[in-house]
Motif scaffolding. Structure first.
Motif, PDB file in Angstrom:
ATOM      1  N   GLY A  87      45.659  56.525  47.301  1.00 57.12           N
ATOM      2  CA  GLY A  87      46.313  56.129  46.122  1.00 57.12           C
ATOM      3  C   GLY A  87      45.586  54.720  45.437  1.00 57.12           C
ATOM      4  O   GLY A  87      45.937  54.462  44.269  1.00 57.12           O
ATOM      5  N   ASP A  88      44.439  54.221  45.966  1.00 54.19           N
ATOM      6  CA  ASP A  88      43.660  53.125  45.511  1.00 54.19           C
ATOM      7  C   ASP A  88      42.897  53.746  44.417  1.00 54.19           C
ATOM      8  O   ASP A  88      42.385  54.579  44.621  1.00 54.19           O
ATOM      9  N   SER A  89      42.610  52.641  43.641  1.00 55.13           N
ATOM     10  CA  SER A  89      41.461  52.813  42.504  1.00 55.13           C
ATOM     11  C   SER A  89      40.874  51.286  42.635  1.00 55.13           C
ATOM     12  O   SER A  89      41.330  50.489  42.941  1.00 55.13           O
ATOM     13  N   TRP A  91      40.440  49.593  40.000  1.00 58.27           N
ATOM     14  CA  TRP A  91      41.499  48.798  39.037  1.00 58.27           C
ATOM     15  C   TRP A  91      42.349  48.106  40.133  1.00 58.27           C
ATOM     16  O   TRP A  91      42.471  46.880  39.960  1.00 58.27           O
ATOM     17  N   LYS A  92      42.983  49.144  40.706  1.00 53.17           N
ATOM     18  CA  LYS A  92      43.984  48.442  41.540  1.00 53.17           C
ATOM     19  C   LYS A  92      43.553  47.416  42.467  1.00 53.17           C
ATOM     20  O   LYS A  92      44.355  46.440  42.908  1.00 53.17           O
ATOM     21  N   ILE A  93      42.464  47.687  43.251  1.00 50.32           N
ATOM     22  CA  ILE A  93      42.087  46.788  44.331  1.00 50.32           C
ATOM     23  C   ILE A  93      41.520  45.476  43.672  1.00 50.32           C
ATOM     24  O   ILE A  93      41.887  44.320  44.088  1.00 50.32           O
ATOM     25  N   ASN A  95      42.665  44.163  40.894  1.00 51.99           N
ATOM     26  CA  ASN A  95      43.957  43.570  40.459  1.00 51.99           C
ATOM     27  C   ASN A  95      44.615  42.997  41.871  1.00 51.99           C
ATOM     28  O   ASN A  95      45.271  41.740  41.896  1.00 51.99           O
ATOM     29  N   GLN A  96      44.740  43.584  42.992  1.00 55.67           N
ATOM     30  CA  GLN A  96      45.109  42.801  44.005  1.00 55.67           C
ATOM     31  C   GLN A  96      44.206  41.703  44.434  1.00 55.67           C
ATOM     32  O   GLN A  96      44.864  40.698  44.878  1.00 55.67           O
ATOM     33  N   GLY A 101      42.885  43.531  36.954  1.00 57.99           N
ATOM     34  CA  GLY A 101      42.309  44.893  37.402  1.00 57.99           C
ATOM     35  C   GLY A 101      40.852  44.891  36.567  1.00 57.99           C
ATOM     36  O   GLY A 101      39.974  45.811  37.193  1.00 57.99           O
ATOM     37  N   TYR A 104      37.389  44.933  38.082  1.00 61.00           N
ATOM     38  CA  TYR A 104      36.646  45.954  39.151  1.00 61.00           C
ATOM     39  C   TYR A 104      35.101  45.852  39.112  1.00 61.00           C
ATOM     40  O   TYR A 104      34.612  46.280  40.035  1.00 61.00           O
TER      41      TYR A 104
END
Length: 132
Positions: A87-89, A91-93, A95-96, A101, A104
């Protein structure tokens, strides 16, 4: 529990920062009734991270801790990594880690051997370097 073990337990979060940030300890013992921490950090920022961790444990730290951290820029800078999960992207990483995001491309730049551009595919289990 002896005094050293008790102080190490209380200041475990500081010791975790020391370990994760690449600080090389030369001494960790009790001197008098205080925890004595001596070592070298790879940068001034990391040295400050150690001090901030000490102050976060106890605002009156001077009664319990003596800390002598120098800066040795020849020490390797710590590398932060992240293992991709389903489920990671990118963008998501981003953002974390960066709170945005759109950051990236930093992750792409930090992983030139595995990520070429924004179309690069990541898979669960991939380990990515997360630049500062």
């Amino acid at each position: 529990m002896d005094l050293l073990e008790g102080l190490k337990l209380k200041y475990q979060s500081v010791l975790n920062v020391v370990k994760s940030k690449g600080v090389v300890l030369s001494n960790l013992h009790v001197e008098g009734d205080k925890l004595f921490i001596k070592g070298a950090a790879p940068s001034e920022d990391i040295k400050n991270d150690v001090w901030n961790a000490i102050k976060a444990v106890n605002s009156d730290w001077s009664n319990e801790v003596m800390c002598d951290i120098s800066v040795d820029t020849s020490l390797p800078q710590p590398t932060r990594t992240y293992t991709v999960v389903a489920g990671d992207s990118l963008w998501k990483i981003a953002n974390q880690f960066y709170g945005n995001g759109a950051q990236y491309p930093k992750i792409i730049q930090g992983n030139p051997s595995s990520l070429k551009d924004e179309k690069s595919v990541i898979h669960p289990g991939d380990v990515l370097v997360i630049p500062d």
